[in-house]
Structure formats: structure tokens, C-alpha cells
Design a protein around this motif. Structure first.
Motif, mmCIF file in Angstrom:
data_model
loop_
_atom_site.group_PDB
_atom_site.id
_atom_site.type_symbol
_atom_site.label_atom_id
_atom_site.label_comp_id
_atom_site.label_asym_id
_atom_site.label_seq_id
_atom_site.Cartn_x
_atom_site.Cartn_y
_atom_site.Cartn_z
ATOM 1 N N THR A 29 0.859 -1.187 0.000
ATOM 2 C CA THR A 29 0.000 0.000 0.000
ATOM 3 C C THR A 29 0.894 1.235 0.000
ATOM 4 O OG1 THR A 29 -0.074 0.255 2.410
ATOM 5 C CG2 THR A 29 -1.675 -1.286 1.440
ATOM 6 N N ALA A 30 0.284 2.401 -0.023
ATOM 7 C CA ALA A 30 1.068 3.639 0.046
ATOM 8 C C ALA A 30 1.878 3.691 1.348
ATOM 9 C CB ALA A 30 0.147 4.851 -0.056
ATOM 10 N N ALA A 31 1.286 3.196 2.424
ATOM 11 C CA ALA A 31 1.962 3.217 3.725
ATOM 12 C C ALA A 31 2.923 2.037 3.906
ATOM 13 C CB ALA A 31 0.933 3.218 4.850
ATOM 14 N N THR A 32 2.726 0.971 3.133
ATOM 15 C CA THR A 32 3.568 -0.227 3.243
ATOM 16 C C THR A 32 4.037 -0.649 1.847
ATOM 17 O OG1 THR A 32 1.601 -1.643 3.201
ATOM 18 C CG2 THR A 32 2.469 -1.041 5.373
ATOM 19 N N PRO A 33 4.917 0.127 1.242
ATOM 20 C CA PRO A 33 5.308 -0.134 -0.152
ATOM 21 C C PRO A 33 6.076 -1.434 -0.378
ATOM 22 C CG PRO A 33 6.652 1.615 0.788
ATOM 23 C CD PRO A 33 5.565 1.306 1.780
ATOM 24 N N ILE A 34 6.652 -2.010 0.671
ATOM 25 C CA ILE A 34 7.359 -3.286 0.497
ATOM 26 C C ILE A 34 6.608 -4.445 1.161
ATOM 27 C CG2 ILE A 34 9.639 -2.357 -0.008
ATOM 28 C CD1 ILE A 34 10.390 -2.724 2.935
ATOM 29 N N LEU A 39 6.402 -4.994 7.898
ATOM 30 C CA LEU A 39 6.155 -5.514 9.244
ATOM 31 C C LEU A 39 7.403 -6.191 9.793
ATOM 32 C CD1 LEU A 39 4.198 -5.900 11.581
ATOM 33 C CD2 LEU A 39 3.415 -8.013 10.475
ATOM 34 N N GLU A 40 8.125 -6.935 8.954
ATOM 35 C CA GLU A 40 9.359 -7.593 9.405
ATOM 36 C C GLU A 40 10.330 -6.585 10.004
ATOM 37 O OE1 GLU A 40 11.572 -10.160 6.767
ATOM 38 O OE2 GLU A 40 9.732 -11.062 6.001
ATOM 39 N N PHE A 41 10.386 -5.395 9.425
ATOM 40 C CA PHE A 41 11.372 -4.407 9.850
ATOM 41 C C PHE A 41 10.774 -3.225 10.616
ATOM 42 C CE2 PHE A 41 13.571 -6.776 6.532
ATOM 43 C CZ PHE A 41 14.706 -7.126 7.235
ATOM 44 N N ALA A 50 1.685 1.619 12.732
ATOM 45 C CA ALA A 50 1.431 2.205 11.411
ATOM 46 C C ALA A 50 1.154 1.113 10.378
ATOM 47 C CB ALA A 50 2.628 3.058 10.980
ATOM 48 N N VAL A 51 1.898 0.017 10.436
ATOM 49 C CA VAL A 51 1.674 -1.089 9.498
ATOM 50 C C VAL A 51 0.314 -1.728 9.757
ATOM 51 C CG1 VAL A 51 2.459 -3.386 8.759
ATOM 52 C CG2 VAL A 51 4.136 -1.559 9.162
ATOM 53 N N VAL A 52 0.033 -2.026 11.009
ATOM 54 C CA VAL A 52 -1.253 -2.639 11.357
ATOM 55 C C VAL A 52 -2.408 -1.728 10.953
ATOM 56 C CG1 VAL A 52 -2.684 -3.413 13.299
ATOM 57 C CG2 VAL A 52 -0.287 -4.125 13.164
ATOM 58 N N MET A 122 5.630 -11.726 14.263
ATOM 59 C CA MET A 122 4.677 -11.053 13.369
ATOM 60 C C MET A 122 3.244 -11.519 13.649
ATOM 61 S SD MET A 122 6.666 -10.419 9.742
ATOM 62 C CE MET A 122 6.400 -12.048 9.136
ATOM 63 N N LEU A 123 3.056 -12.812 13.881
ATOM 64 C CA LEU A 123 1.708 -13.310 14.187
ATOM 65 C C LEU A 123 1.207 -12.735 15.509
ATOM 66 C CD1 LEU A 123 2.045 -17.000 12.977
ATOM 67 C CD2 LEU A 123 0.593 -15.220 11.968
ATOM 68 N N PHE A 124 2.096 -12.591 16.482
ATOM 69 C CA PHE A 124 1.745 -11.975 17.759
ATOM 70 C C PHE A 124 1.249 -10.548 17.522
ATOM 71 C CE2 PHE A 124 2.880 -9.709 21.708
ATOM 72 C CZ PHE A 124 2.282 -10.532 22.662
ATOM 73 N N THR A 125 2.001 -9.816 16.709
ATOM 74 C CA THR A 125 1.645 -8.425 16.401
ATOM 75 C C THR A 125 0.344 -8.361 15.610
ATOM 76 O OG1 THR A 125 3.959 -7.763 16.430
ATOM 77 C CG2 THR A 125 2.432 -6.325 15.233
ATOM 78 N N LEU A 126 0.200 -9.219 14.609
ATOM 79 C CA LEU A 126 -1.000 -9.207 13.763
ATOM 80 C C LEU A 126 -2.258 -9.627 14.522
ATOM 81 C CD1 LEU A 126 0.574 -10.710 10.533
ATOM 82 C CD2 LEU A 126 -0.320 -8.364 10.807
ATOM 83 N N SER A 127 -2.062 -10.244 15.677
ATOM 84 C CA SER A 127 -3.206 -10.633 16.509
ATOM 85 C C SER A 127 -3.613 -9.515 17.461
ATOM 86 C CB SER A 127 -2.871 -11.909 17.288
ATOM 87 O OG SER A 127 -2.694 -12.976 16.388
ATOM 88 N N GLY A 128 -3.047 -8.330 17.253
ATOM 89 C CA GLY A 128 -3.452 -7.170 18.041
ATOM 90 C C GLY A 128 -2.607 -6.905 19.262
ATOM 91 N N ASN A 129 -1.494 -7.593 19.396
ATOM 92 C CA ASN A 129 -0.617 -7.436 20.553
ATOM 93 C C ASN A 129 0.601 -6.604 20.168
ATOM 94 O OD1 ASN A 129 -2.162 -9.401 22.195
ATOM 95 N ND2 ASN A 129 -1.392 -10.833 20.681
#
Length: 174
Positions: A29-34, A39-41, A50-52, A122-129
């Protein structure tokens, strides 16, 4: 079995690169061009938030779910790429009688283990943590993984070129 192991792992790696590329297109996306690499970085809470936020579900797509699925696919991918790099590097080191090559080949296993830890973060983060510590650990794992994987890949590429040059490429499959 030995003759088909490297081709099998190579084809599996290529298939997973294709699958992960096709299934993650909306993560750019515009905010996540790579894409997922953003999210990895993402090394702190501000970056991960910002990524979430950029991937938050909207009327057309739920990129959080897309990112989770892409991360689950990465577990399959890492099994293929880490095994392919390890066995290829190990075989090249054996042909060249190189202890350094054997050590480099082991880097592929370490990269796979670090990829597992990165995926867990990443899964921890993507789960809202959102956690600054998890974000930092995820970045450290990702960075070391990339250095190791690229090092082993370059060793394998140089080794394959050398084997072709010396007309010993077929020795990889014996």
C-alpha cells in the motif's frame, strides 16, 4: 532419493515464492510499499502500529488476515528454502572439501530457525498485541535471517558456477 532431493527442494522453494507473491499483493500500500517486509522491519510500537493501521480491514479487504495467511505460508517456504540452501551448501562444501563451506551451509538452518521466531513475532503483532520488545526481537531475527540466507545463497551460487566451470555440476546430484 539423493538425485531428486535438491530439485524437489528447489521447485518447492520456487512454488512458495510464487504463492506468497500472489497472495500478498494487497499488502503493498502507500503506507507499506514493500508489503510484509514493512512488518518484518517495524522495529518499535510506532512502526508496527502504522503497518497494522495501514492493513486494518476496510470495505474491500482485510489485510491483517492476508498478512497472517502470508506468514503461515512462510512456514512452508522456510522449510523449503532453508533445506535447499543447507543441502546444496553442504554438498558443495563436500565436493570442494571445505570446512568453511560446511559452516556457511549451517547458516541456512540458523536462518530457518530465526525465520520461525520472526514469524511468531509477526503473528503476535498481527493478533493485536503491539509490543516494542516483540517488534525489536522480530526485527533482529529478520535482519540476522536475511544476512545468513543471503550469505548461504551467494555461497551456493558461487559454488554452482564453480562446479559448472570445472564440469562437475552433476556431482551435486550424486
Amino acid at each position: 532419493m539423493k538425485k531428486v532431493l535438491l530439485p524437489f527442494l528447489f521447485v518447492g522453494t520456487m512454488i512458495m515464492i510464487y504463492v506468497m507473491g500472489k497472495t500478498s499483493t494487497t499488502l503493498k500500500t502507500a503506507a507499506t510499499p514493500i508489503g510484509i517486509l514493512n512488518l518484518e522491519f517495524a522495529y518499535n510500537n510506532v512502526k508496527t502500529a502504522a503497518v497494522v493501521q495501514a492493513w486494518a480491514p476496510n470495505n474491500t479487504i482485510d489485510n491483517i488476515t492476508v498478512a497472517k495467511n502470508n506468514t503461515y505460508y512462510d512456514f512452508i517456504f522456510l522449510a523449503f528454502y532453508a533445506s535447499f540452501l543447507f543441502f546444496t551448501g553442504k554438498k558443495i562444501a563436500q565436493i570442494k572439501n571445505s570446512n568453511t563451506g560446511k559452516l556457511i551451509a549451517n547458516g541456512a538452518i540458523a536462518a530457518g530457525i530465526l525465520d520461525i521466531a520472526e514469524n511468531a513475532g509477526m503473528l503476535f503483532t498481527l493478533s493485536g498485541n503491539l509490543s516494542g520488545a516483540v517488534a525489536f526481537i522480530t526485527v533482529v531475527c529478520a535482519a540476522i535471517k536475511w544476512v545468513l540466507a543471503i550469505t548461504v545463497a551467494l555461497y551456493c551460487l558461487a559454488g554452482i558456477v564453480s562446479l559448472i566451470w570445472h564440469k562437475k555440476f552433476n556431482m551435486l546430484f550424486t
